[in-house]
Design an enzyme around this catalytic site. Structure first.
Site, PDB file in Angstrom:
ATOM      1  N   ASP A 152      -0.294   5.111   0.799  1.00  0.00           N
ATOM      2  CA  ASP A 152      -0.599   6.133   2.116  1.00  0.00           C
ATOM      3  C   ASP A 152      -0.855   5.710   3.239  1.00  0.00           C
ATOM      4  OD1 ASP A 152      -1.121   8.679   0.224  1.00  0.00           O
ATOM      5  OD2 ASP A 152      -2.584   7.056  -0.654  1.00  0.00           O
ATOM      6  N   ASP A 209       0.975  -1.305   0.030  1.00  0.00           N
ATOM      7  CA  ASP A 209       0.109  -0.065  -0.118  1.00  0.00           C
ATOM      8  C   ASP A 209       1.058   1.319   0.206  1.00  0.00           C
ATOM      9  OD1 ASP A 209      -2.279   1.565   0.421  1.00  0.00           O
ATOM     10  OD2 ASP A 209      -1.901   1.648   2.603  1.00  0.00           O
TER      11      ASP A 209
END
Length: 226
Positions: A14, A12
């Site tokens: 953020d 991922d």
């Protein structure tokens, strides 16, 4: 504790590799405050892992903002243009990603952000993006039809490696509860580095919970050690 060996790693972006979640919070808080509304941590926690349009719809609905989705996104965009160029990598992100790349481990990024958003946030970190075999950006990728907790972003991302690994051979790195759910639904192991405010019981389905990427030991999952 015994973990299954993996061959491929999905990250991922953020809140995991990039310290950007606080900037999203700042932008949402500013926009909501213009209409006398408070953007709370509870609302924020429910959005983690959502695509941009899904976030906008939920914030407008919960806070009853007098805005359309596009109006809200446009106001946020103005905030992002000021905030995002300042964003920094999270502790341990550079070291881990660089290490896996150097050791020949296929790595990719699976982010709910759009191409434009990633470009804006990563303008000072373009060299970092070169370590990834590919980037799957949910909000602008036609194959990613839903945001997390739906597993499709991880399945699409894994399918784009040339050797098309089985999901159980992929390890996901996440920071959000919706990301844990998505990885589990994709039948992938998941290491989570959560916001410390997320209650422990919401993290119970993660394969491994860490305080920082700096604490990760690649050999636990059969990956080359530092």
């Amino acid at each position: 504790m015994q973990f299954k060996k993996v061959t491929h790693v999905l990250f991922d972006l953020d809140g995991l590799l990039l310290d950007s979640e606080n900037l999203y919070t700042e932008a949402f808080t500013t926009v909501c405050a213009k209409y006398g509304k408070t953007f709370t941590w509870e609302l924020k926690a429910s959005l983690l892992g959502f695509q941009g349009q899904e976030c906008a719809d939920k914030i407008i609905e919960v806070l009853q903002l007098p805005l359309t989705r596009n109006e809200f996104l446009n106001e946020c965009q103005k905030e992002y243009e000021v905030l995002f160029p300042t964003v920094k990598l999270m502790p341990g992100a550079q070291k881990l990603v660089e290490h896996l790349h150097k050791k020949g481990v296929p790595i990719a990024m699976a982010t709910s952000s759009s191409q434009d958003s990633v470009n804006m946030k990563m303008q000072k970190h373009m060299d970092f993006l070169k370590y990834f075999h590919h980037l799957t950006m949910g909000s602008s990728d036609p194959e990613v039809t839903k945001g997390k907790p739906d597993p499709i972003i991880f399945l699409v991302c894994a399918s784009r490696f040339p050797d098309k690994p089985n999901p159980e051979n992929c390890l996901v790195f996440e920071d959000a509860v919706n990301g844990i759910k998505a990885a589990n639904a994709a039948k992938m192991q998941v290491v989570v580095v959560p916001d410390p405010r997320i209650p422990a019981d919401q993290l119970k389905d993660a394969t491994l919970v860490l305080k920082s990427l700096e604490d990760f030991q690649p050999e636990l999952f059969g990956l080359p050690p530092y």
